[in-house]
Motif scaffolding. Structure first.
Motif, PDB file in Angstrom:
ATOM      1  N   LYS A  52      -2.947  -3.711  -9.856  1.00 52.89           N
ATOM      2  CA  LYS A  52      -2.716  -2.367  -9.338  1.00 52.89           C
ATOM      3  C   LYS A  52      -4.076  -1.695  -9.195  1.00 52.89           C
ATOM      4  CE  LYS A  52      -0.460   1.984 -10.602  1.00 52.89           C
ATOM      5  NZ  LYS A  52       0.384   2.630 -11.619  1.00 52.89           N
ATOM      6  N   THR A  53      -4.358  -1.198  -7.988  1.00 52.07           N
ATOM      7  CA  THR A  53      -5.617  -0.510  -7.719  1.00 52.07           C
ATOM      8  C   THR A  53      -5.291   0.867  -7.168  1.00 52.07           C
ATOM      9  OG1 THR A  53      -6.613  -2.628  -7.135  1.00 52.07           O
ATOM     10  CG2 THR A  53      -7.820  -0.654  -6.495  1.00 52.07           C
ATOM     11  N   ILE A  54      -5.943   1.884  -7.713  1.00 54.48           N
ATOM     12  CA  ILE A  54      -5.751   3.250  -7.227  1.00 54.48           C
ATOM     13  C   ILE A  54      -7.053   3.711  -6.583  1.00 54.48           C
ATOM     14  CG2 ILE A  54      -5.216   5.637  -7.848  1.00 54.48           C
ATOM     15  CD1 ILE A  54      -3.592   4.487 -10.217  1.00 54.48           C
ATOM     16  N   VAL A  55      -6.957   4.144  -5.325  1.00 54.74           N
ATOM     17  CA  VAL A  55      -8.128   4.616  -4.592  1.00 54.74           C
ATOM     18  C   VAL A  55      -7.992   6.120  -4.406  1.00 54.74           C
ATOM     19  CG1 VAL A  55      -9.439   4.432  -2.433  1.00 54.74           C
ATOM     20  CG2 VAL A  55      -8.298   2.412  -3.378  1.00 54.74           C
ATOM     21  N   ASP A  56      -8.999   6.856  -4.884  1.00 54.22           N
ATOM     22  CA  ASP A  56      -9.029   8.308  -4.705  1.00 54.22           C
ATOM     23  C   ASP A  56      -9.694   8.588  -3.366  1.00 54.22           C
ATOM     24  OD1 ASP A  56      -9.189  11.038  -4.827  1.00 54.22           O
ATOM     25  OD2 ASP A  56     -10.429  11.102  -6.633  1.00 54.22           O
ATOM     26  N   MET A  57      -8.923   9.067  -2.391  1.00 52.09           N
ATOM     27  CA  MET A  57      -9.428   9.279  -1.033  1.00 52.09           C
ATOM     28  C   MET A  57     -10.439  10.425  -0.958  1.00 52.09           C
ATOM     29  SD  MET A  57      -8.196   6.775   0.470  1.00 52.09           S
ATOM     30  CE  MET A  57      -8.702   7.110   2.139  1.00 52.09           C
ATOM     31  N   LYS A  58     -10.459  11.308  -1.953  1.00 49.35           N
ATOM     32  CA  LYS A  58     -11.432  12.412  -1.972  1.00 49.35           C
ATOM     33  C   LYS A  58     -12.847  11.887  -2.177  1.00 49.35           C
ATOM     34  CE  LYS A  58      -8.022  15.341  -4.090  1.00 49.35           C
ATOM     35  NZ  LYS A  58      -7.582  15.897  -5.357  1.00 49.35           N
ATOM     36  N   LEU A 107      -0.679  -2.352  -4.669  1.00 51.07           N
ATOM     37  CA  LEU A 107      -0.050  -3.283  -5.605  1.00 51.07           C
ATOM     38  C   LEU A 107      -0.167  -4.679  -5.011  1.00 51.07           C
ATOM     39  CD1 LEU A 107       3.210  -1.283  -6.398  1.00 51.07           C
ATOM     40  CD2 LEU A 107       1.130  -1.405  -7.774  1.00 51.07           C
ATOM     41  N   ARG A 108      -0.815  -5.583  -5.728  1.00 46.36           N
ATOM     42  CA  ARG A 108      -1.016  -6.956  -5.261  1.00 46.36           C
ATOM     43  C   ARG A 108      -0.170  -7.867  -6.119  1.00 46.36           C
ATOM     44  NH1 ARG A 108      -2.559  -9.715  -1.011  1.00 46.36           N
ATOM     45  NH2 ARG A 108      -4.057 -11.350  -1.350  1.00 46.36           N
ATOM     46  N   THR A 109       0.691  -8.680  -5.488  1.00 44.83           N
ATOM     47  CA  THR A 109       1.601  -9.546  -6.231  1.00 44.83           C
ATOM     48  C   THR A 109       1.901 -10.812  -5.437  1.00 44.83           C
ATOM     49  OG1 THR A 109       3.660  -9.586  -7.493  1.00 44.83           O
ATOM     50  CG2 THR A 109       3.721  -8.479  -5.354  1.00 44.83           C
ATOM     51  N   THR A 110       2.560 -11.740  -6.075  1.00 43.21           N
ATOM     52  CA  THR A 110       2.968 -12.996  -5.448  1.00 43.21           C
ATOM     53  C   THR A 110       4.488 -13.038  -5.408  1.00 43.21           C
ATOM     54  OG1 THR A 110       1.031 -14.076  -6.388  1.00 43.21           O
ATOM     55  CG2 THR A 110       2.778 -15.516  -5.616  1.00 43.21           C
ATOM     56  N   SER A 111       5.030 -13.499  -4.282  1.00 40.18           N
ATOM     57  CA  SER A 111       6.487 -13.625  -4.198  1.00 40.18           C
ATOM     58  C   SER A 111       6.967 -14.696  -5.177  1.00 40.18           C
ATOM     59  CB  SER A 111       6.922 -13.955  -2.769  1.00 40.18           C
ATOM     60  OG  SER A 111       6.418 -15.218  -2.384  1.00 40.18           O
ATOM     61  N   LYS A 112       8.228 -14.614  -5.540  1.00 37.81           N
ATOM     62  CA  LYS A 112       8.810 -15.543  -6.503  1.00 37.81           C
ATOM     63  C   LYS A 112       8.927 -16.941  -5.892  1.00 37.81           C
ATOM     64  CE  LYS A 112      12.832 -16.061  -9.458  1.00 37.81           C
ATOM     65  NZ  LYS A 112      14.145 -15.545  -9.812  1.00 37.81           N
ATOM     66  N   ALA A 113       8.555 -17.945  -6.657  1.00 39.25           N
ATOM     67  CA  ALA A 113       8.651 -19.328  -6.189  1.00 39.25           C
ATOM     68  C   ALA A 113      10.116 -19.746  -6.100  1.00 39.25           C
ATOM     69  CB  ALA A 113       7.903 -20.261  -7.136  1.00 39.25           C
ATOM     70  N   GLU A 114      10.446 -20.441  -5.011  1.00 39.61           N
ATOM     71  CA  GLU A 114      11.798 -20.960  -4.834  1.00 39.61           C
ATOM     72  C   GLU A 114      11.967 -22.237  -5.654  1.00 39.61           C
ATOM     73  OE1 GLU A 114      12.111 -21.438  -0.613  1.00 39.61           O
ATOM     74  OE2 GLU A 114      12.051 -19.282  -0.250  1.00 39.61           O
ATOM     75  N   THR A 126       0.847  -1.188   0.000  1.00 40.20           N
ATOM     76  CA  THR A 126       0.000   0.000   0.000  1.00 40.20           C
ATOM     77  C   THR A 126       0.883   1.238   0.000  1.00 40.20           C
ATOM     78  OG1 THR A 126      -1.702  -1.199   1.196  1.00 40.20           O
ATOM     79  CG2 THR A 126      -1.840   1.196   1.230  1.00 40.20           C
ATOM     80  N   LEU A 127       0.684   2.093  -1.005  1.00 38.04           N
ATOM     81  CA  LEU A 127       1.513   3.280  -1.169  1.00 38.04           C
ATOM     82  C   LEU A 127       0.659   4.545  -1.161  1.00 38.04           C
ATOM     83  CD1 LEU A 127       3.524   1.860  -4.191  1.00 38.04           C
ATOM     84  CD2 LEU A 127       4.312   1.955  -1.839  1.00 38.04           C
ATOM     85  N   PRO A 128       0.696   5.328  -0.088  1.00 39.37           N
ATOM     86  CA  PRO A 128      -0.019   6.611  -0.108  1.00 39.37           C
ATOM     87  C   PRO A 128       0.763   7.599  -0.981  1.00 39.37           C
ATOM     88  CG  PRO A 128       1.019   6.240   2.026  1.00 39.37           C
ATOM     89  CD  PRO A 128       1.313   5.041   1.189  1.00 39.37           C
ATOM     90  N   THR A 129       0.029   8.458  -1.682  1.00 33.21           N
ATOM     91  CA  THR A 129       0.685   9.457  -2.533  1.00 33.21           C
ATOM     92  C   THR A 129       0.396  10.857  -1.992  1.00 33.21           C
ATOM     93  OG1 THR A 129      -1.193   9.699  -4.014  1.00 33.21           O
ATOM     94  CG2 THR A 129       0.386   7.956  -4.545  1.00 33.21           C
ATOM     95  N   ASP A 130       1.045  11.855  -2.595  1.00 37.74           N
ATOM     96  CA  ASP A 130       0.863  13.247  -2.171  1.00 37.74           C
ATOM     97  C   ASP A 130      -0.469  13.842  -2.630  1.00 37.74           C
ATOM     98  OD1 ASP A 130       3.294  13.237  -0.921  1.00 37.74           O
ATOM     99  OD2 ASP A 130       4.376  14.106  -2.619  1.00 37.74           O
ATOM    100  N   ASN A 131      -1.113  13.245  -3.609  1.00 38.92           N
ATOM    101  CA  ASN A 131      -2.341  13.843  -4.161  1.00 38.92           C
ATOM    102  C   ASN A 131      -3.607  13.094  -3.713  1.00 38.92           C
ATOM    103  OD1 ASN A 131      -1.813  11.598  -5.634  1.00 38.92           O
ATOM    104  ND2 ASN A 131      -2.134  12.524  -7.634  1.00 38.92           N
ATOM    105  N   ASP A 132      -3.667  12.715  -2.458  1.00 40.98           N
ATOM    106  CA  ASP A 132      -4.849  12.079  -1.849  1.00 40.98           C
ATOM    107  C   ASP A 132      -5.310  10.803  -2.557  1.00 40.98           C
ATOM    108  OD1 ASP A 132      -5.099  13.825   0.287  1.00 40.98           O
ATOM    109  OD2 ASP A 132      -6.334  15.233  -0.850  1.00 40.98           O
TER     110      ASP A 132
END
Length: 138
Positions: A124-130, A96-103, A85-91
């Motif tokens: 990838k999902t972008i949520v507009d907090m406004k 980002l949803r992913t799977t770790s690499k298989a050993e 989860t990455l908050p940005t400066d523009n609200d």
């Protein structure tokens, strides 16, 4: 006669291994549930898990991979599905949803079972907090 005796012996050791698996790996132990439906549900889930493990082991054995249920359980859990989860400066918030690499050992199991190590892929999902409506919590 010797071949039939050997087949019976190996079948008995497999059955014993399954019961050991039920008691240890899958946790079918004395469960102190009071309602019959819960006991039945617990037993059903445990037996279902036993069948799944047995089927996995059989499929792997066909590919000359001989692992116990416990070994499979110890190899597989290091690969995980995760969300960053990455908050940005523009609200907005980016998820980002992913799977770790298989050993290596996990890849061998996936290949033997003809399973994609990352069947869901990346999202990838972008949520507009406004535009998010605040809700009250008690």
């Amino acid at each position: 006669m010797e071949e039939q005796l050997w087949t019976t012996y190996t079948m008995l050791t497999e059955i014993e291994a399954n019961f050991r698996s039920l008691k240890t790996e899958l946790g079918l132990r004395p469960v102190y549930l009071k309602k019959e439906g819960r006991v039945t549900g617990h037993l059903f889930i445990t037996l279902l898990a036993c069948h799944l493990v047995r089927t996995l082991r059989y499929q792997l054995k066909l590919q000359d991979i001989h692992l116990s249920g416990e070994s499979i359980r110890n190899i597989m859990p290091t690969q995980q599905r995760m969300t960053l989860t990455l908050p940005t400066d523009n609200d907005t918030i980016i998820h980002l949803r992913t799977t770790s690499k298989a050993e290596t050992r996990q890849k061998q199991i996936y290949t033997a079972l003809n399973i994609n190590p990352d069947p869901i892929g990346k999202f990838k999902t972008i949520v507009d907090m406004k535009s998010v409506v605040p809700t009250e919590t008690n």
